[in-house]
Design a protein around this motif. Sequence first.
Motif, mmCIF file in Angstrom:
data_model
loop_
_atom_site.group_PDB
_atom_site.id
_atom_site.type_symbol
_atom_site.label_atom_id
_atom_site.label_comp_id
_atom_site.label_asym_id
_atom_site.label_seq_id
_atom_site.Cartn_x
_atom_site.Cartn_y
_atom_site.Cartn_z
ATOM 1 N N PHE A 16 0.844 -1.195 0.000
ATOM 2 C CA PHE A 16 0.000 0.000 0.000
ATOM 3 C C PHE A 16 0.882 1.249 0.000
ATOM 4 N N GLN A 17 0.451 2.264 -0.730
ATOM 5 C CA GLN A 17 1.116 3.546 -0.592
ATOM 6 C C GLN A 17 0.798 4.150 0.768
ATOM 7 N N GLU A 18 -0.460 4.006 1.186
ATOM 8 C CA GLU A 18 -0.885 4.518 2.487
ATOM 9 C C GLU A 18 -1.935 3.593 3.063
ATOM 10 N N ILE A 19 -1.887 3.420 4.375
ATOM 11 C CA ILE A 19 -2.839 2.528 5.048
ATOM 12 C C ILE A 19 -3.037 3.042 6.471
ATOM 13 N N ASP A 20 -4.107 2.592 7.121
ATOM 14 C CA ASP A 20 -4.285 2.980 8.518
ATOM 15 C C ASP A 20 -3.176 2.355 9.358
ATOM 16 N N SER A 21 -3.053 1.038 9.285
ATOM 17 C CA SER A 21 -2.039 0.299 10.028
ATOM 18 C C SER A 21 -1.837 -1.049 9.352
ATOM 19 N N THR A 22 -0.607 -1.434 9.097
ATOM 20 C CA THR A 22 -0.365 -2.746 8.476
ATOM 21 C C THR A 22 -0.806 -3.867 9.413
ATOM 22 N N ASN A 23 -0.638 -3.680 10.727
ATOM 23 C CA ASN A 23 -1.081 -4.709 11.668
ATOM 24 C C ASN A 23 -2.595 -4.865 11.646
ATOM 25 N N GLU A 24 -3.306 -3.734 11.606
ATOM 26 C CA GLU A 24 -4.767 -3.811 11.595
ATOM 27 C C GLU A 24 -5.261 -4.487 10.316
ATOM 28 N N TYR A 25 -4.665 -4.152 9.196
ATOM 29 C CA TYR A 25 -5.065 -4.789 7.937
ATOM 30 C C TYR A 25 -4.758 -6.288 7.987
ATOM 31 N N ALA A 26 -3.584 -6.630 8.517
ATOM 32 C CA ALA A 26 -3.210 -8.037 8.606
ATOM 33 C C ALA A 26 -4.201 -8.816 9.462
ATOM 34 N N LYS A 27 -4.638 -8.221 10.559
ATOM 35 C CA LYS A 27 -5.612 -8.902 11.419
ATOM 36 C C LYS A 27 -6.939 -9.117 10.701
ATOM 37 N N ARG A 28 -7.290 -8.162 9.846
ATOM 38 C CA ARG A 28 -8.576 -8.287 9.133
ATOM 39 C C ARG A 28 -8.576 -9.441 8.133
ATOM 40 N N ILE A 29 -7.422 -9.766 7.581
ATOM 41 C CA ILE A 29 -7.375 -10.786 6.528
ATOM 42 C C ILE A 29 -6.722 -12.086 6.972
ATOM 43 N N ALA A 30 -6.184 -12.129 8.183
ATOM 44 C CA ALA A 30 -5.296 -13.222 8.593
ATOM 45 C C ALA A 30 -5.911 -14.607 8.478
ATOM 46 N N LEU A 31 -7.159 -14.764 8.928
ATOM 47 C CA LEU A 31 -7.752 -16.100 8.954
ATOM 48 C C LEU A 31 -7.863 -16.720 7.570
ATOM 49 N N ASN A 32 -8.046 -15.884 6.547
ATOM 50 C CA ASN A 32 -8.220 -16.390 5.184
ATOM 51 C C ASN A 32 -6.984 -16.194 4.312
ATOM 52 N N GLU A 33 -5.885 -15.743 4.907
ATOM 53 C CA GLU A 33 -4.678 -15.453 4.134
ATOM 54 C C GLU A 33 -3.622 -16.520 4.411
ATOM 55 N N GLU A 34 -2.764 -16.780 3.427
ATOM 56 C CA GLU A 34 -1.735 -17.792 3.608
ATOM 57 C C GLU A 34 -0.643 -17.320 4.556
ATOM 58 N N GLU A 35 -0.030 -18.272 5.232
ATOM 59 C CA GLU A 35 1.050 -17.929 6.159
ATOM 60 C C GLU A 35 2.224 -17.316 5.414
#
Length: 248
Positions: A16-35
């Motif tokens: 992302f060029q800009e995001i709220d927080s990379t950690n927050e985005y990661a938490k939103r997608i983590a369950l369905n995202e590959e390790e």
Amino acid sequence: MFGLNTKIIGRRVIYFQEIDSTNEYAKRIALNEEEGTIIVADTQKSGYGRKFRTWASPRGGLWMSVILKPKTTPDHIVKIVFLGAVAVVETLERFGIDARIKWPNDVLVNEKKICGILTEGSFSEKEVYYIILGIGLNVNNPIPEELVGISTSISKVLGVRIPTEEVFKILVERLEHWYGEFLKGNDEKILQKWREKALLGRNVKIIMEDKEIGGKALDIDELGALILELEDGRREKILYGDVSLRFE
């Protein structure tokens, strides 16, 4: 910033060029995202560290989060922080920078903070669903005026700008190595490397929510707790708290 040759860390990179927080985005997608998926951004509008303290994230720094799904129990999660810190220190060494680790999650150069590490996740008493390893590393970004006395960056230390992509690739390589050791059960190898790079043997002050404790930081135990020698000679294990190095 892409084209990484890794087995786990960075097989997929979301930029992302800009995001709220990379950690927050990661938490939103983590369950369905590959390790091993990495979220990286040029800037964060709402970057944060431990206890949700604001983390300035202007352009020029390396702001990233890694989604991990180790088959382990929650009591081992702290070792993810430790392996992240070791990977950052080794990355800085590639650029000729001697860095040290301050328990539990800060990397310092000349006793100024250059990197913060934060783990968050979802887990039960016996199972880890995912862990987010967040790393905020000052590379070429300006240091806010109010933090100049306590923070630094790679470019400030070296006197030249370093391509952020180069730092990113080396850091991913070192994370891949140490996460591999973690998955193989080589916890003591991680902890021993952490000890070699940590600020131990120093008089410190531990700042907790309800009190402060002074003493000498001796070591960490097998679960990452800080072993503190109190003024009366007793030893106490510290699980949570902030360390101040300027304790007299």
